[in-house]
Design an enzyme around this catalytic site. Structure first.
Site, PDB file in Angstrom:
ATOM      1  N   GLN A  47      16.021 -31.266  31.709  1.00 13.46           N
ATOM      2  CA  GLN A  47      14.523 -31.018  31.042  1.00 13.46           C
ATOM      3  C   GLN A  47      13.335 -30.587  31.616  1.00 13.46           C
ATOM      4  OE1 GLN A  47      13.469 -35.162  29.401  1.00 13.46           O
ATOM      5  NE2 GLN A  47      15.543 -35.579  29.267  1.00 13.46           N
ATOM      6  N   CYS A 165       6.862 -36.571  33.637  1.00 13.49           N
ATOM      7  CA  CYS A 165       6.325 -35.427  33.950  1.00 13.49           C
ATOM      8  C   CYS A 165       4.656 -35.330  33.776  1.00 13.49           C
ATOM      9  CB  CYS A 165       7.219 -34.172  33.492  1.00 13.49           C
ATOM     10  SG  CYS A 165       6.759 -32.577  34.575  1.00 13.49           S
ATOM     11  N   THR A 311       9.483 -38.342  37.446  1.00 10.76           N
ATOM     12  CA  THR A 311       9.795 -36.844  37.593  1.00 10.76           C
ATOM     13  C   THR A 311      11.323 -36.869  37.910  1.00 10.76           C
ATOM     14  OG1 THR A 311       9.244 -36.540  39.797  1.00 10.76           O
ATOM     15  CG2 THR A 311       7.611 -36.304  38.238  1.00 10.76           C
ATOM     16  N   CYS A 345       5.570 -32.585  41.595  1.00  7.96           N
ATOM     17  CA  CYS A 345       5.294 -31.889  40.003  1.00  7.96           C
ATOM     18  C   CYS A 345       4.898 -30.603  40.201  1.00  7.96           C
ATOM     19  CB  CYS A 345       3.963 -32.803  39.188  1.00  7.96           C
ATOM     20  SG  CYS A 345       3.712 -32.347  37.537  1.00  7.96           S
TER      21      CYS A 345
END
Length: 416
Positions: A47, A165, A311, A345
């Site tokens: 993803q 995220c 995340t 991130c």
């Protein structure tokens, strides 16, 4: 009629990043362990790559692999969804009618994208200029919209936390603006960012660098502004905004392009189970990741209650902690491995530069590299190389294979 009961030493709910990384970490430590993964989908997705698909950088097909090919050697796969948990009886039931008993359970079903939480959104996704990098099949539409847009208003939205995220809504916006800038079209496009949060990013150390890009691209920043409805055919979006004095107002904006990050929540099967806390998440101790009420159950990934950033990088650190603590529990020992809240991130602020935000519980900075190599608070070419070239193979060939590069769990005494 009593349904047959299958027995497994360890059952893992979820064949996403959390479930497969934990299965791999367990089997690396104990190759003969009886591990069963419960997952209904036949495809596993990378993803984090969807932002780059939407940015015209990654090939969509390279972010998907057959589920069977990603399971670690030794793990069994039961292709079904969970119908219900019975933690007091150490078993769960599946949608195909199977019941499975276990000695230990890992719960990692991911997070639910609530597309219906925004009025009219589901009916217009993938058409009328409405898109989202949060879906595999929509990320290429983002790429097409950005490539074709010549003028007008482009809206980018972020819902209330928690979401997976948290930087992804901004990443989509920055990459789009950079493409328009390079094509000489940015001055003809009115870009607005509407975020339900009161700050641009939840960890203040990274805000100054991000604000410089907000200014560079001429983005109209709207904080405490939540998307509530979309009329795709009319190309109108409705927002609920909060003024400085707390007054709520309804604002409508027309658009040529709308990139939506949907509101998110724990999956219904978790929210309605005994495993959930008052907010619906799998209730775990934030350090050991063991369930607070059921000692042979562990949770990790987007569905667990630990207050970390949701995340893939967080999962990379969580999986070895769960593996060590679960095996300790099976052996009659107290869990000793501690998760420190690490998350990362990589904020793609332009093609070729990334702000590598790495932090733990309470927003504590937790850089993986010395500042002379990568200063995570500033945009970096090397961080872009890491994001584009290194992280995908690290995901497929290390994390999902139980190779714990820079992810070896710390013991409680080391974390003190």
């Amino acid at each position: 009629m009593t349904l047959p009961l299958t027995i497994a030493t360890v059952v893992i709910v979820g064949g996403g990043a959390g479930g497969l990384a934990t299965a791999a970490s367990l089997l690396r430590r104990r190759p003969d362990l009886n591990v069963t993964v419960i997952e209904p989908r036949d495809t596993h997705y990378y993803q984090p790559g969807w932002t780059l698909v939407g940015g015209g950088i990654f090939d969509q097909a390279k972010t998907a692999r057959a589920m069977a090919s990603t399971l670690p050697t030794g793990a069994k796969w039961h292709q079904a969804a969970v119908a219900g948990f019975e933690p007091a009886l150490n078993r769960l039931s599946l949608t195909d009618g199977t019941r499975i008993g276990y000695d230990a359970l890992v719960v990692a079903p991911g997070i639910e994208l609530n597309w219906d939480g925004i009025e009219g959104l589901r009916d217009t996704l993938g058409q009328n200029g409405v898109t989202s990098n949060y879906a595999f099949d929509l990320a290429p539409y983002t790429d097409r919209l950005v490539r074709d847009l010549r003028g007008g208003r482009a809206l980018f939205t972020q819902p209330p936390m928690p979401i997976k995220c948290a930087g992804a809504p901004q990443k989509a916006m920055y990459l789009s603006c950079d493409r328009w800038r390079r094509a000489g079209r940015l001055e003809d496009i009115d870009v607005e960012f509407h975020s339900a949060g009161a700050t641009l990013f939840g960890v203040e150390h990274f805000v100054p660098s991000l604000m410089r890009y907000i200014e560079r691209y001429g983005i109209d920043l709207n904080l405490t502004s939540t998307l509530t409805a979309v009329d795709g055919e009319a190309k109108r979006a409705r927002f609920s905004t909060k003024d400085a004095d707390g007054t709520l107002r309804i604002v409508e904006r027309d658009f040529k392009m709308l990139h939506v990050c949907p509101p998110q929540r724990a999956p219904g099967i978790i929210r309605e189970s005994e495993l959930a806390d008052s907010a619906g998440w799998v209730e775990v101790d934030p350090g050991t990741l063991r369930h607070r009420r059921f000692g042979n159950i562990f949770g990790l990934g987007d569905a667990c209650s630990a207050p970390n950033a949701k995340t893939a990088a967080a999962v990379r650190k969580q999986a070895p902690v769960v593996a060590e603590n679960l095996l300790a529990t099976l052996d009659g020992r107290a869990p000793a491995a501690i998760y420190d809240g690490y998350g990362s991130c990589p904020l793609t602020v332009e093609r070729g530069r990334v702000v590598l935000a790495e932090f733990g519980y309470g927003g504590k900075l937790m850089p993986s590299f010395p500042a002379w190599l990568i200063d995570g608070t500033k945009p970096s070419h090397l961080a872009w190389f890491l994001k584009e070239r290194m992280l995908p193979p690290i995901y497929w060939k290390a994390m999902l294979k139980g190779r714990e590069w820079l992810a070896k769990p710390r013991k409680a005494e080391e974390a003190a």
